[in-house]
Scaffold this motif. Structure first.
Motif, short mmCIF file in Angstrom:
data_model
loop_
_atom_site.label_atom_id
_atom_site.label_comp_id
_atom_site.label_asym_id
_atom_site.label_seq_id
_atom_site.Cartn_x
_atom_site.Cartn_y
_atom_site.Cartn_z
N PHE A 53 1.27 -5.71 -1.27
CA PHE A 53 0.67 -5.71 0.07
C PHE A 53 -0.74 -5.14 0.12
O PHE A 53 -1.34 -5.04 1.19
CB PHE A 53 1.57 -4.94 1.04
N ILE A 54 -1.30 -4.78 -1.05
CA ILE A 54 -2.64 -4.19 -1.03
C ILE A 54 -3.69 -5.21 -0.59
O ILE A 54 -4.69 -4.86 0.04
CB ILE A 54 -2.97 -3.58 -2.41
N GLY B 27 9.28 1.01 -7.40
CA GLY B 27 9.38 0.71 -5.98
C GLY B 27 8.06 0.94 -5.27
O GLY B 27 7.62 0.14 -4.43
N TYR B 28 7.41 2.03 -5.64
CA TYR B 28 6.09 2.35 -5.09
C TYR B 28 5.06 1.32 -5.54
O TYR B 28 4.31 0.77 -4.73
CB TYR B 28 5.70 3.75 -5.55
N ILE C 165 4.29 10.13 6.31
CA ILE C 165 5.68 10.04 6.80
C ILE C 165 6.62 9.63 5.68
O ILE C 165 7.72 10.19 5.52
CB ILE C 165 5.75 9.03 7.97
N ALA C 166 6.19 8.66 4.86
CA ALA C 166 7.02 8.23 3.74
C ALA C 166 7.19 9.36 2.72
O ALA C 166 8.25 9.51 2.11
CB ALA C 166 6.41 7.00 3.08
N SER C 167 6.14 10.15 2.54
CA SER C 167 6.23 11.29 1.62
C SER C 167 7.27 12.30 2.10
O SER C 167 8.01 12.89 1.30
CB SER C 167 4.86 11.98 1.49
N LEU D 141 8.42 2.50 0.93
CA LEU D 141 7.65 2.74 2.15
C LEU D 141 6.35 3.46 1.85
O LEU D 141 5.31 3.17 2.46
CB LEU D 141 8.49 3.55 3.14
N GLN D 142 6.38 4.39 0.91
CA GLN D 142 5.17 5.11 0.53
C GLN D 142 4.14 4.14 -0.05
O GLN D 142 2.94 4.25 0.22
CB GLN D 142 5.53 6.19 -0.49
N GLY D 143 4.60 3.18 -0.84
CA GLY D 143 3.70 2.18 -1.40
C GLY D 143 3.04 1.32 -0.33
O GLY D 143 1.88 0.93 -0.46
N LEU D 144 3.79 1.03 0.75
CA LEU D 144 3.20 0.27 1.86
C LEU D 144 2.06 1.05 2.51
O LEU D 144 1.02 0.48 2.85
CB LEU D 144 4.28 -0.05 2.90
#
Length: 474
Positions: A73-74, A65-66, A99-101, A119-122
């Motif tokens: 999106f990178i 997921g990450y 925040i995702a963390s 979300l963390q990946g974003l």
């Protein structure tokens, strides 16, 4: 590129100045945070599975997921940095990541944790290309190699302490702390970046953003990942169709758009395309080796989280001590030989890891393979990333960095999704020592073949002259 009034001009910062040191520090803190996160999550997967009652597919998605949102999106993150300012987007990404963390650390079940990891990946997609592009865009040309070398060496510390910190937190505290530890790191990163780092951007960057391209990329990668993880069911074929349509729509969008997220012309450079093809197969193997090895050590060999995490330190130590030497070698003789020998040496180290089983001795069964693997990685990484960046114009620093990082993450993403199914692992079998041990051997052989293929690709395609010393972010 341009600058913000009152701050040093574009590509005019020297490494020995206070501003130069601040740029490197901010980049190291930001990229180090993502390195630390990537290291400790693999160590914690076994414990997370037991605590949350997660299946193997859910563990794959906690990792994937990450990687999915990061790789999808990178490129958009790189474009945003070029358009609105590398420092600004870097700071936004750091706050988002924090925040995702926090959400990851509070997750009550696997589904919430997977969503939080997406979300963390974003956040990482905004943060990761900025960490290198800030250096590429702000430093004078003659200081860039030194600055990136310092960034690489200091960033390696995060990788070095990651297994120890992650394993200790999982074994003696709670796995949730592997995510919560990002909060203070992010706070320090934002303070340093906001106070001391000059802003740089590309004045020729498109005024509009290619959001459609980013969505199509996410559908293509997401559909393919879902299809690989759940292969055999009707849903897998639907997901595969979504992936094909998403990929086709992405190519059409990039060709027709007046503001493409990825100018396809950048791939006209033969070296750029070849280096990224090699990156795909090598980082697919790298991601799969670490995924399977850490689970093998815990499930089959009986290692605790701390022991499993610490076992991978030889790779990090080799990178920390020798990565810059690999770059220096490429400067003298060109990148072709290091980029060929590196993956071949990694393949040899991978095959040595076939000795890891139930009755394992770290000193004879684990350490030799990981050391050889680390030596090959240290030989390859700096020339590879330097070759990619040298093949792209300076104004596309964010895009070039984003492409190579996206390809690396996508390689790991697809390997972690496909290999468990390919070697016969499904459902709860990751917790069965006998089933996992049998699958592990097959997976390791596949990884060795991929690494050897990477070496062959480099030998056949890379012809670039010597390039500056550069190394990858995470």
């Amino acid at each position: 590129m341009t600058d913000v009034p009152g701050l040093p001009g574009p590509a005019g910062v020297r490494l020995g100045t206070a501003t130069g040191r601040a740029i490197v520090l901010a980049a190291v803190l930001g990229s180090g945070m993502t390195m630390l996160d990537g290291t400790v999550v693999n160590v914690a997967l076994h414990t997370i599975g037991e605590d949350l009652g997660a299946s193997l597919a859910q563990l794959q998605w906690i990792t994937n997921g990450y990687l999915l949102s990061l790789s999808s999106f990178i490129l958009l993150g790189g474009s945003l940095g070029d358009r609105f300012g590398r420092r600004r987007v870097f700071v936004v990404g750091t706050v988002w990541f924090a925040i995702a963390s926090l959400l990851c650390g509070l997750a009550p079940d696997p589904e919430v944790l997977i969503a939080a990891r997406v979300l963390q990946g974003l956040g990482a997609a905004l943060l990761t290309p900025g960490s290198l592009a800030m250096i590429q865009g702000a430093f004078v040309r003659e200081d860039r190699a030194k600055a990136i070398g310092a960034w690489t060496g200091l960033g390696g510390i995060a990788s070095a302490i990651g297994p120890f910190v992650g394993g200790a937190l999982v074994q003696y505290a709670d796995w949730r702390w592997i995510f919560l530890i990002n909060l203070p790191l992010a706070a320090v990163t934002v303070v340093v970046a906001q106070r001391a780092v000059p802003e740089t951007l590309d004045p020729h960057a498109p005024r509009e953003l290619d959001l459609g391209g980013a969505v199509c990329a996410a559908l293509a990668l997401g559909g393919l990942t879902y299809a690989l993880i759940s292969w055999g069911g009707a849903a897998a074929y639907v997901a595969l169709l979504v992936a094909v349509l998403g990929a086709a729509a992405y190519l059409v969008d990039e060709r027709r758009s007046d503001h493409p997220m990825l100018p396809l012309g950048i791939f006209a450079d033969r070296t750029f395309s070849a280096a990224n093809a090699m990156t795909l197969v090598v980082y697919a193997a790298l991601g799969a080796v670490l995924f399977f090895l850490v689970l093998q050590l815990q499930t089959v060999s009986g290692y605790g989280a701390l022991e499993a995490g610490m076992s991978t330190l030889p790779i990090t130590i080799c990178m920390l001590l020798l990565a810059s030497r690999g770059g220096e070698l490429a400067t003298r003789i060109g990148p072709r030989i290091p980029m060929t020998l590196g993956p071949l040496v990694m393949a040899a180290g991978t095959l040595l890891l076939l000795r890891v089983g139930e009755d394992v001795s770290y000193w004879t069964d684990v350490l030799p393979g990981l050391t050889v693997f680390g030596l090959g990685l240290a030989l390859m990484v700096a020339p590879l990333t330097a070759t990619v960046l040298a093949a792209a114009p300076d104004e596309h620093a964010g895009i070039a960095s984003g492409v190579n990082n996206a390809v690396a993450r996508a390689g790991s993403l697809l390997a972690v999704a496909a290999l468990p199914v390919a070697v016969g692992l499904t459902g709860e079998e990751y917790a069965d020592p006998h089933a996992f041990d049998a699958a592990y051997g097959d997976a390791i052989v596949v990884c060795a073949v991929l690494l050897a293929a990477g070496g062959v690709i480099s030998w056949l395609t890379i012809r670039t002259p010597a390039v500056p010393v550069v190394a990858r972010d995470g």
